[in-house]
Design a protein around this motif. Structure first.
Motif, mmCIF file in Angstrom:
data_model
loop_
_atom_site.group_PDB
_atom_site.id
_atom_site.type_symbol
_atom_site.label_atom_id
_atom_site.label_comp_id
_atom_site.label_asym_id
_atom_site.label_seq_id
_atom_site.Cartn_x
_atom_site.Cartn_y
_atom_site.Cartn_z
ATOM 1 N N ASN A 96 0.847 -1.194 0.000
ATOM 2 C CA ASN A 96 0.000 0.000 0.000
ATOM 3 C C ASN A 96 0.878 1.237 0.000
ATOM 4 O O ASN A 96 1.906 1.295 0.688
ATOM 5 N N ASP A 98 0.122 5.321 0.478
ATOM 6 C CA ASP A 98 -0.792 6.439 0.730
ATOM 7 C C ASP A 98 0.004 7.717 0.544
ATOM 8 O O ASP A 98 0.820 8.084 1.398
ATOM 9 N N ILE A 117 -4.435 6.626 -2.959
ATOM 10 C CA ILE A 117 -4.079 5.366 -2.307
ATOM 11 C C ILE A 117 -3.797 4.358 -3.417
ATOM 12 O O ILE A 117 -4.660 4.090 -4.252
ATOM 13 N N GLY A 200 -7.851 9.143 -2.426
ATOM 14 C CA GLY A 200 -8.143 8.940 -1.013
ATOM 15 C C GLY A 200 -8.672 10.181 -0.322
ATOM 16 O O GLY A 200 -9.431 10.093 0.643
#
Length: 284
Positions: A96, A98, A117, A200
């Motif tokens: 992941n 972000d 994201i 996001g």
């Protein structure tokens, strides 16, 4: 341009048995004969030990011999390879990312705050190892560039309902798809597979957020008033038609205008209306 070459490494357990036999031979030979010739076995033992390596599940090893790429081991387990190979580990697990919230201008020039994201993983270890300098930093920088390009391609919102334009706020599915395609194209050079890319966070920049909120509220109020007026006109028309059909009262133009005015005030007012009882005639 080269690409990943999957190879099968030798079983480490086979060479482990060989290592044990060499150690036993060295110890027994030195103990029985005291002949220093057995010390040469130290070289073979050191080379065998240096050739051992392990690969964890969803991991890999890139093997290079004196600058020449030999292949990638993706099978997990205990292996042995040429001790002169340099070995670099690459995780094949999904990761992941972000991104930081960045301030950019949308298509019409309004400053907005946006981040993405990203779910990604290494697909081609050769490209990740040799086509870019630092593939993790490459993912970060290219994702940031893709977000900035996307934000400049769409307006944040569309205040003109008559113009059907795709916006960052209303067209999330289409915008996310465009974002994913853009990032996929940018990261292909590094052998990175983009599994998912989504916005996001999305908002106006603090310096204009208050003004834009008032603008949105004004647009909403105008739209609501328009609907109220449309409904009120229909109700007044229905009332006049029903009165005329049932022949309850005859209206001249002045009385009809007065009644329409009163009904529109009652139906369109945003406050409770206080009725005034007229005990005389309609003209009194």
């Amino acid at each position: 341009m080269k690409s990943e070459n999957n190879i099968k490494a030798s079983s480490g357990y086979t060479y482990l048995v060989l290592l044990v036999l060499l150690i036993i031979t060295l110890v027994v030979g030195m103990a029985l004969t005291k002949n220093p010739i057995f010390l040469i076995l130290f070289v073979f033992i050191a080379l065998i030990v240096k050739g051992f390596f392990t690969v964890n599940p969803n991991g890999s090893k890139v093997l290079v011999l004196f600058g020449d790429y030999k292949g990638t081991v993706r099978d997990n387990g205990f292996f042995w390879a040429n001790p002169f190979y340099s070995r670099e580990s690459f995780s094949l697990r999904a990761r992941n990312f972000d991104s930081e919230r960045v301030k950019v201008n949308d298509k019409v020039g309004n400053p907005i705050m946006i981040n993405v994201i990203l779910v990604w993983k290494v697909q081609d270890t050769f490209k990740s190892a040799f086509d870019v300098d630092n593939y993790q930093e490459f993912v970060r920088v290219q994702t940031d560039a893709a977000v900035r390009k996307l934000a400049g391609s769409y307006p944040y919102d569309n205040f003109d309902a008559a113009v059907a334009e795709l916006t960052l706020r209303s067209g999330m599915d289409e915008v996310n798809e465009a974002l994913e395609n853009e990032i996929t194209e940018r990261l292909a050079i590094a052998g990175i597979e983009v599994m998912e890319a989504r916005i996001g966070y999305l908002a106006y920049a603090p310096e204009i957020a208050s003004s834009m909120l008032k603008r949105q509220q004004a647009v909403a109020i105008v739209a609501a008033r328009k609907k109220i007026v449309e409904g009120a006109v229909g109700m007044v028309q229905d009332a006049l038609d029903q009165l005329k059909e049932e022949d309850i009262i005859e209206f001249d133009d002045d009385k009809k205008a007065s009644m329409i005015s009163n009904l529109m005030v009652v139906l369109c007012s945003d406050k409770e209306v206080t009725p005034v009882i007229n005990t005389g005639s309609l003209n009194g």
